[in-house]
Design an enzyme around this catalytic site. Structure first.
Site, PDB file in Angstrom:
ATOM      1  NE  ARG A 188      63.080  37.940  24.371  1.00 33.04           N
ATOM      2  CZ  ARG A 188      63.167  37.586  23.097  1.00 33.04           C
ATOM      3  NH1 ARG A 188      64.353  37.561  22.498  1.00 33.04           N
ATOM      4  NH2 ARG A 188      62.090  37.246  22.433  1.00 33.04           N
ATOM      5  CB  ALA A 189      69.312  34.880  24.248  1.00 33.21           C
ATOM      6  CG  ASP A 231      85.117  50.584  28.486  1.00 30.50           C
ATOM      7  OD1 ASP A 231      84.373  51.537  28.208  1.00 30.50           O
ATOM      8  OD2 ASP A 231      85.402  50.264  29.661  1.00 30.50           O
TER       9      ASP A 231
HETATM   10  O1  F6P Z   1      83.627  50.216  31.665  1.00 27.07           O
HETATM   11  C1  F6P Z   1      82.528  50.948  31.225  1.00 27.07           C
HETATM   12  C2  F6P Z   1      82.649  52.379  31.660  1.00 27.07           C
HETATM   13  O2  F6P Z   1      81.509  53.065  31.207  1.00 27.07           O
HETATM   14  C3  F6P Z   1      83.921  53.112  31.219  1.00 27.07           C
HETATM   15  O3  F6P Z   1      83.865  53.544  29.878  1.00 27.07           O
HETATM   16  C4  F6P Z   1      83.997  54.232  32.215  1.00 27.07           C
HETATM   17  O4  F6P Z   1      85.310  54.690  32.395  1.00 27.07           O
HETATM   18  C5  F6P Z   1      83.480  53.583  33.465  1.00 27.07           C
HETATM   19  O5  F6P Z   1      82.688  52.477  33.062  1.00 27.07           O
HETATM   20  C6  F6P Z   1      82.644  54.489  34.331  1.00 27.07           C
HETATM   21  O6  F6P Z   1      82.320  53.790  35.476  1.00 27.07           O
HETATM   22  P1  F6P Z   1      81.265  54.307  36.543  1.00 27.07           P
HETATM   23  O7  F6P Z   1      79.917  54.244  35.900  1.00 27.07           O
HETATM   24  O8  F6P Z   1      81.421  53.345  37.666  1.00 27.07           O
HETATM   25  O9  F6P Z   1      81.642  55.713  36.856  1.00 27.07           O
END
Ligand code: F6P
Length: 370
Positions: free
Chosen positions: A24-25, A136
């Site tokens: 949006r920004a 993460d």
């Molecule tokens: O990188 C974000 C993340 O949520 C990680 O914490 C996790 O390991 C991964 O993506 C999960 O990925 P997917 O949704 O593709 O299973």
């Protein structure tokens, strides 16, 4: 007057709460400068399939409240191939797009760097600015990426709830949290939610030591006769011991410690999984997304490329790697290749920041056990 007349925005990789505020920004700021703004649905895959959408003020007006990404997202492994990136560049050229904003995690930023590589693309290379978004917090040269704060709040809220029931029954809980190969969410949630033990991949502990640390956390409180015998263990998903296996081995060791009578200590497991990634973005993530987008758009319009907008880098940076922006004293513009190098070190656990995080948490273990 900027040479950039038309930009495109995409979100890529795992969604992160706050991505919509960033879209949006970016759109509103560019539109206010008379720039044409395209949204691209479904990340790099949508680019290859020419899924361009209009990002009008109406369309983006209220999306900042929503979790996920209204532009949708994919992980596009095909983008590793140079010929596929050639196709993407031709599509951007055909659509008259001069610059691209990529909002995503390290895979998406690596894609942005390859797409804009002058050696590979010559004068077909589009200008590209990255905006770090991943729950993460594993992206180099930025102290926060979009989505981390919301994810952390979700984990802490869940742990508070689990702690209520754990305490009522004097139970031990192992709560597994997302973070891929990075222990940041587990570490920070461990402090914020008052865990008795935090397990994270950066400590590189062998499985047997992990199990012993869990035994110590559970038995320590009981031996000390604390009013609540409940234990909260927060475990990052990247730890090299499956959570079910940890529970099995912990139960077996507790049985050894307590003798042959039926085991009185109950251990339960909760895997928070994708719950951690969803939900309405926190106020901080809305602000972070908006402020990083502001810097990213202005950089693009000023003729910059192969950079990432960053939130207060946690390390000193030489001028050629990054500088504080005039647009926002908390935001920096950093060199995208340097970001990816630092990200690799973070993930291998051998950057000073990763070592500091791990040693701080290791040092706190004795304090948690009190
Ligand atoms: O990188 C974000 C993340 O949520 C990680 O914490 C996790 O390991 C991964 O993506 C999960 O990925 P997917 O949704 O593709 O299973």
């Amino acid at each position: 007057m900027s040479a950039v007349k038309s930009i495109a925005i995409l979100t890529s990789g795992g969604d992160a709460p706050g991505m919509n505020a960033s879209v949006r920004a970016a759109a509103m700021i560019a539109l206010s400068k008379g720039i044409t703004v395209h949204g691209i649905s479904r990340g790099y895959r949508g680019l290859l399939e020419e899924e361009f959408v209009e990002l009008s003020p109406d369309r983006v007006a209220t999306i900042f409240r929503e979790g996920g990404t209204t532009l949708h997202s994919t992980r596009c492994l095909e983008f590793h191939k140079p010929e596929v990136r050639d196709r993407a560049r031709s599509i951007l050229r055909k659509r008259g797009v001069d610059g691209l904003i990529v909002i995503g995690g390290n895979g998406s930023l690596a894609g942005a760097l390859a797409l804009s590589d002058p050696q590979e693309a010559g004068d077909m290379a589009p200008a590209v600015i990255g905006v770090p978004a991943s729950i993460d917090n594993d992206i180099g040269l930025t102290s926060m990426s979009i989505g981390v704060d919301t994810a952390l709040n979700t984990i802490v809220e869940a742990c508070d709830k689990i702690s209520d029931t754990a305490s009522a029954h004097d139970r031990s809980f192992i709560v597994e949290v997302m973070g891929r190969d990075c222990g940041y969410l587990a570490m920070t949630a461990g402090i914020a939610a008052g865990a008795d033990l935090v397990l994270f991949p950066e400590s590189n502990r062998p499985a047997a030591q992990i199990v012993e640390a869990a035994v110590k956390a559970v038995m320590g409180k009981r031996r000390a006769g604390r009013s609540s015998g409940s234990t909260l263990i927060i475990k990052a998903e990247g730890v090299n011991l499956a959570t079910d296996e940890l529970k099995r081995r912990l139960d077996a060791r507790l049985q050894e410690e307590l003798g042959p009578a039926p085991l009185e200590i109950e251990t339960r497991v909760t895997v928070l999984g994708h719950v951690v990634r969803g939900g309405r973005p926190s106020a901080f993530d809305r602000l972070l997304g908006s402020r990083l987008a502001n810097v990213a758009v202005r950089a693009l319009l000023a003729g910059q490329t192969r950079k990432m907008a960053s939130w207060m880098p946690p390390v000193e940076l030489p001028e050629e790697v990054g500088h504080r922006t005039d647009d926002d004293p908390y935001c920096w513009l950093v060199d995208l290749p340097a970001v990816l190098v630092e990200t690799e070190h973070l993930l291998r656990g051998d950057s000073p920041l990763a070592r500091w995080r791990a040693s701080t948490l290791d040092g706190l273990e004795e304090v948690f056990g009190l």
